[in-house]
Design a protein around this motif. Structure first.
Motif, mmCIF file in Angstrom:
data_model
loop_
_atom_site.group_PDB
_atom_site.id
_atom_site.type_symbol
_atom_site.label_atom_id
_atom_site.label_comp_id
_atom_site.label_asym_id
_atom_site.label_seq_id
_atom_site.Cartn_x
_atom_site.Cartn_y
_atom_site.Cartn_z
ATOM 1 N N LEU A 113 0.757 -1.152 0.045
ATOM 2 C CA LEU A 113 0.040 0.098 -0.166
ATOM 3 C C LEU A 113 0.916 1.194 0.068
ATOM 4 O O LEU A 113 0.562 2.153 -0.624
ATOM 5 C CB LEU A 113 -0.817 0.008 1.224
ATOM 6 N N ALA A 114 2.117 1.174 0.645
ATOM 7 C CA ALA A 114 2.693 2.382 0.821
ATOM 8 C C ALA A 114 3.618 2.725 -0.551
ATOM 9 O O ALA A 114 3.558 3.761 -0.867
ATOM 10 C CB ALA A 114 3.999 2.226 1.940
ATOM 11 N N LEU A 115 4.032 1.437 -1.295
ATOM 12 C CA LEU A 115 4.365 1.614 -2.534
ATOM 13 C C LEU A 115 3.465 2.255 -3.481
ATOM 14 O O LEU A 115 3.874 2.913 -4.471
ATOM 15 C CB LEU A 115 5.012 0.324 -2.894
ATOM 16 N N VAL A 116 2.126 1.825 -3.380
ATOM 17 C CA VAL A 116 1.159 2.175 -4.434
ATOM 18 C C VAL A 116 1.064 3.732 -4.163
ATOM 19 O O VAL A 116 0.824 4.481 -5.139
ATOM 20 C CB VAL A 116 0.026 1.242 -3.942
ATOM 21 N N GLU A 117 0.909 4.091 -2.749
ATOM 22 C CA GLU A 117 0.737 5.431 -2.326
ATOM 23 C C GLU A 117 1.943 6.334 -3.178
ATOM 24 O O GLU A 117 1.791 7.524 -3.528
ATOM 25 C CB GLU A 117 0.721 5.884 -0.943
ATOM 26 N N ALA A 118 3.286 5.696 -3.034
ATOM 27 C CA ALA A 118 4.341 6.561 -3.568
ATOM 28 C C ALA A 118 4.178 6.686 -5.065
ATOM 29 O O ALA A 118 4.537 7.617 -5.488
ATOM 30 C CB ALA A 118 5.502 5.750 -3.325
ATOM 31 N N ASP A 119 3.501 5.627 -5.813
ATOM 32 C CA ASP A 119 3.346 5.889 -7.104
ATOM 33 C C ASP A 119 1.971 6.629 -7.638
ATOM 34 O O ASP A 119 1.953 7.271 -8.614
ATOM 35 C CB ASP A 119 3.013 4.330 -7.806
ATOM 36 N N GLY A 120 0.970 6.407 -6.892
ATOM 37 C CA GLY A 120 -0.509 7.120 -7.560
ATOM 38 C C GLY A 120 -1.090 7.920 -6.602
ATOM 39 O O GLY A 120 -2.028 8.526 -6.703
ATOM 40 N N GLY A 121 -0.293 8.080 -5.162
ATOM 41 C CA GLY A 121 -0.925 9.046 -4.364
ATOM 42 C C GLY A 121 -1.938 8.514 -3.390
ATOM 43 O O GLY A 121 -2.518 7.267 -3.372
ATOM 44 N N ARG A 122 -2.145 9.400 -2.438
ATOM 45 C CA ARG A 122 -2.868 8.903 -1.152
ATOM 46 C C ARG A 122 -4.552 8.257 -1.455
ATOM 47 O O ARG A 122 -4.715 7.255 -0.944
ATOM 48 C CB ARG A 122 -3.082 10.147 0.041
ATOM 49 N N GLU A 123 -4.859 8.971 -2.372
ATOM 50 C CA GLU A 123 -6.408 8.660 -2.712
ATOM 51 C C GLU A 123 -6.530 7.373 -3.301
ATOM 52 O O GLU A 123 -7.683 6.439 -2.901
ATOM 53 C CB GLU A 123 -7.025 9.681 -3.735
ATOM 54 N N ILE A 124 -5.599 7.023 -4.301
ATOM 55 C CA ILE A 124 -5.509 5.414 -4.887
ATOM 56 C C ILE A 124 -5.316 4.573 -3.757
ATOM 57 O O ILE A 124 -6.072 3.428 -3.728
ATOM 58 C CB ILE A 124 -4.761 5.553 -6.075
ATOM 59 N N ALA A 125 -4.274 4.716 -2.646
ATOM 60 C CA ALA A 125 -4.025 4.096 -1.812
ATOM 61 C C ALA A 125 -5.062 3.836 -1.044
ATOM 62 O O ALA A 125 -5.573 2.436 -0.358
ATOM 63 C CB ALA A 125 -2.405 4.424 -1.067
ATOM 64 N N MET A 126 -5.884 4.740 -0.613
ATOM 65 C CA MET A 126 -6.992 4.655 0.300
ATOM 66 C C MET A 126 -8.019 3.905 -0.384
ATOM 67 O O MET A 126 -8.677 2.986 0.430
ATOM 68 C CB MET A 126 -7.410 5.912 0.664
ATOM 69 N N GLN A 127 -8.162 3.868 -1.648
ATOM 70 C CA GLN A 127 -9.143 3.059 -2.469
ATOM 71 C C GLN A 127 -8.850 1.516 -2.374
ATOM 72 O O GLN A 127 -9.832 0.712 -2.081
ATOM 73 C CB GLN A 127 -9.503 3.565 -3.705
ATOM 74 N N VAL A 128 -7.691 1.286 -2.427
ATOM 75 C CA VAL A 128 -7.239 -0.113 -2.332
ATOM 76 C C VAL A 128 -7.357 -0.578 -1.019
ATOM 77 O O VAL A 128 -8.147 -1.624 -0.836
ATOM 78 C CB VAL A 128 -5.665 -0.247 -2.743
ATOM 79 N N ALA A 129 -7.416 0.256 0.115
ATOM 80 C CA ALA A 129 -7.332 -0.413 1.369
ATOM 81 C C ALA A 129 -8.835 -0.613 1.578
ATOM 82 O O ALA A 129 -9.144 -1.738 2.156
ATOM 83 C CB ALA A 129 -6.872 0.613 2.526
ATOM 84 N N ARG A 130 -9.648 0.338 1.261
ATOM 85 C CA ARG A 130 -11.314 -0.008 1.354
ATOM 86 C C ARG A 130 -11.736 -1.025 0.732
ATOM 87 O O ARG A 130 -12.345 -1.757 0.998
ATOM 88 C CB ARG A 130 -11.888 1.398 0.799
ATOM 89 N N HIS A 131 -11.124 -1.292 -0.571
ATOM 90 C CA HIS A 131 -11.356 -2.595 -1.518
ATOM 91 C C HIS A 131 -11.061 -3.583 -0.716
ATOM 92 O O HIS A 131 -11.900 -4.679 -0.468
ATOM 93 C CB HIS A 131 -10.938 -2.350 -2.739
ATOM 94 N N MET A 132 -10.087 -3.867 -0.151
ATOM 95 C CA MET A 132 -9.653 -5.163 0.630
ATOM 96 C C MET A 132 -9.839 -5.105 2.209
ATOM 97 O O MET A 132 -9.679 -6.178 2.589
ATOM 98 C CB MET A 132 -8.086 -4.962 0.358
ATOM 99 N N VAL A 133 -10.530 -4.283 2.606
ATOM 100 C CA VAL A 133 -11.041 -4.144 3.992
ATOM 101 C C VAL A 133 -9.963 -4.324 4.920
ATOM 102 O O VAL A 133 -9.723 -5.123 5.719
ATOM 103 C CB VAL A 133 -12.090 -5.128 4.321
ATOM 104 N N VAL A 134 -8.845 -3.494 4.535
ATOM 105 C CA VAL A 134 -7.690 -3.487 5.345
ATOM 106 C C VAL A 134 -7.348 -1.988 6.216
ATOM 107 O O VAL A 134 -7.655 -1.093 5.420
ATOM 108 C CB VAL A 134 -6.539 -4.108 4.803
ATOM 109 N N TYR A 135 -6.441 -2.006 7.035
ATOM 110 C CA TYR A 135 -6.112 -0.622 7.316
ATOM 111 C C TYR A 135 -5.271 0.379 6.069
ATOM 112 O O TYR A 135 -4.293 -0.527 5.768
ATOM 113 C CB TYR A 135 -4.973 -0.461 8.652
ATOM 114 N N TYR A 136 -5.551 1.421 5.916
ATOM 115 C CA TYR A 136 -4.650 2.212 4.799
ATOM 116 C C TYR A 136 -3.514 2.309 5.654
ATOM 117 O O TYR A 136 -2.144 2.152 5.278
ATOM 118 C CB TYR A 136 -5.498 3.574 4.865
ATOM 119 N N ARG A 137 -3.443 2.955 7.101
ATOM 120 C CA ARG A 137 -2.201 2.567 7.762
ATOM 121 C C ARG A 137 -2.790 2.196 9.132
ATOM 122 O O ARG A 137 -3.801 2.557 9.614
ATOM 123 C CB ARG A 137 -1.548 4.089 8.077
ATOM 124 N N ARG A 138 -1.895 1.540 9.855
ATOM 125 C CA ARG A 138 -2.085 0.658 11.317
ATOM 126 C C ARG A 138 -2.088 1.940 12.098
ATOM 127 O O ARG A 138 -1.360 2.749 12.182
ATOM 128 C CB ARG A 138 -1.183 -0.465 11.677
#
Length: 231
Positions: free
Chosen positions: A187-212
Motif C-alpha cells: 500500500l505504501a508503494l502504491v501511494e508513492a506511485d499513485g498518491g494517497r487517494e488511490i492507496a486509500m481506495q485499495v485499502a477500502r476495497h481490501m477491507v484493511v487499514y490504510y495505515r495501522r
C-alpha cells in the motif's frame, strides 16, 4: 500484458513491471498479499488514466514452485528480466529462510545484480534475509518478522534491525515485518506511485487499514490484550 507488449507503449503509458521473486518453500501470503494490492490498484489507476502495473512471478529456473503451505504456483525465469526494465522487485519470506540462505547463494547473487537497475527492491517478512545476504542492507535499517529477529541480528550484524517496525524504507530498499505486513508495504508503494487517494481506495476495497493506528508495532497492545491473564 507481456513484457514485449509493454515495451511498445511510451514511457508515460507503460505499466510498471513488478517482479515477485519466487523460490521453493516461500510463504504463500507473503507473495499473494502484496500481489493483490497491486492488482486492485490497477483498477483504481485505470479509472484515472494512469499506467498501473504489470505483475510477474519469476524464479531462477522458472516453472512450478511449491510454497510452504503446499500450493504450487507457476513462475517465469528471472533471466527473462535481465534486459527488461523492472520497477520493483519483491521478495517473499519463508519459514525455512535460514536453511535457504545457508545452502544457496544463487538467488541472493541475482538480487544483488538486478537491484542495481531496478527502481525499488522490497522484501516481505523473512525475505529480508535474502536482501541482507545480497548485501543490500549493509549499514541500513530494516524490518523482518519478530520471530526471526534474533537470528537475523546474529547473521547480519551490519544491518540495523528494527524489531518493532511494520515496514522500513531506506532509499530504494524497502523491508517489512511478518506476513500481512507485506500488504502494508505494498500500500505504501502504491501511494508513492499513485498518491494517497488511490492507496486509500485499495485499502477500502481490501477491507484493511490504510495505515495501522498509532504506529502500531508488530507485537501491538491490541494483540497482547487478547491473551487472557489466566486460564
Amino acid at each position: 500484458m507481456s513484457i514485449d507488449e509493454a515495451s511498445r507503449h511510451s514511457d508515460h503509458d507503460q505499466p510498471r513491471n513488478i517482479v515477485f521473486v519466487a523460490y521453493p518453500q516461500m510463504g504463500l501470503l507473503d507473495l499473494t498479499g502484496a500481489q493483490t494490492v497491486f492488482w486492485v490498484a490497477n483498477h483504481a489507476m485505470t479509472e484515472r488514466g494512469l499506467p498501473g502495473y504489470a505483475l510477474h512471478t519469476a524464479s531462477l529456473a522458472g516453472g512450478e514452485i511449491q510454497t510452504a503451505e503446499g500450493l504450487v504456483v507457476q513462475s517465469r525465469k528471472l533471466s527473462e528480466f535481465d534486459d527488461n526494465p523492472v520497477d520493483t522487485l519483491i521478495v517473499p519470506g519463508s519459514p525455512s529462510i535460514r536453511q535457504i540462505v545457508a545452502h544457496s547463494t544463487a538467488l541472493a547473487d541475482w538480487l544483488r545484480d538486478a537491484s542495481v537497475t531496478a527502481t525499488r527492491t522490497a522484501s516481505v517478512c523473512s525475505g529480508t534475509f535474502l536482501l541482507a545476504q545480497a548485501g543490500l542492507l549493509d549499514g541500513r535499517r530494516a524490518a523482518t518478522h519478530w520471530v526471526m529477529a534474533e537470528w537475523f541480528e546474529r547473521m547480519y550484524p551490519e544491518v540495523e534491525l528494527d524489531p518493532e517496525a511494520i515496514f522500513v524504507q531506506q532509499q530504494s530498499v524497502w523491508t517489512s515485518a511478518g506476513i500481512s505486513a507485506g500488504i502494508d508495504l505494498a500500500l505504501a508503494l502504491v501511494e508513492a506511485d499513485g498518491g494517497r487517494e488511490i492507496a486509500m481506495q485499495v485499502a477500502r476495497h481490501m477491507v484493511v487499514y490504510y495505515r495501522r493506528p498509532d504506529n502500531q508495532a508488530q507485537w501491538g497492545s491490541l494483540l497482547q490484550s487478547q491473551f487472557p491473564a489466566s486460564a
